[in-house]
Motif scaffolding. Structure first.
Motif: not given
Length: 201
Positions: A111-134
């Protein structure tokens, strides 16, 4: 103990306390437009006024290049600022694709990413990628677990490339995410990011 020894000891303690306090100064983000470069010293026009930033001799220069969600592929190492959603996913606000040489940088979810209220930072390797409406949903895996990131169509995506000081030219957008303020009001940093083209770090 003589008065002179007591005074000397007190003076040394005061100097140590001041130097220790400066050594423990928290880092802060410095960003703006590069005005000029003199050796290791960058003169930056920031939103709050002029800033002087001195780079370490071996400072890392990272170019930021505009990219898109379509450029993200399985195995890429990414960093995303986001906002937690009720379903447990993270709605990305921005995403950066790291070069292979920076794999593992900041690995984890916090937690604590300053770019948005309640912001979080996630760093890691991309595994599965799927397509959604959003938009695309990436499964990002890090040492202690994984998170699903929803990458909406307006989320800015940038690719990072390790570069050199030739990127540092007047008019370039620059940012040092971890600059340390010095007693004289200037800053020092071990890394500077610079926008290539119209990318803004």
């Amino acid at each position: 103990m003589s008065t002179m020894r007591i005074m000397t000891a007190a003076a040394l303690a005061a100097v140590f306390a001041v130097s220790t306090a400066w050594a423990q100064q928290p880092t802060q983000r410095v960003a703006g437009t590069l005005d000029k470069v003199e050796g290791n010293t960058l003169y930056i026009k920031s939103a709050s006024g002029p800033v002087t930033l001195k780079l370490n001799d071996n400072a890392l220069v990272v170019a930021r290049v505009k990219a898109s969600a379509a450029d993200i592929k399985a195995g890429d190492y990414v960093a995303s600022g986001g906002v937690p959603q009720p379903d447990g996913t993270q709605k990305a606000v921005e995403l950066r694709i790291f070069p292979e040489t920076m794999r593992g940088n900041g690995d984890g979810h916090r937690p604590g990413w300053p770019g948005a209220p309640n912001g979080t930072m996630t760093n890691g390797a991309v595994g599965q990628t799927v397509t959604s409406v959003d938009g695309p949903v990436l499964t990002v895996k890090y040492k202690d677990g994984e998170k699903k990131l929803v990458i909406g169509p307006t989320v800015p995506v940038q690719r990072l490339e390790v570069s050199d000081r030739n990127e540092l030219k007047a008019g370039a957008a620059v940012a040092a995410a971890a600059a340390t303020k010095q007693p004289d009001g200037t800053f020092t940093a071990a890394r500077i990011d610079v926008g290539r083209g119209d990318a803004v770090p």
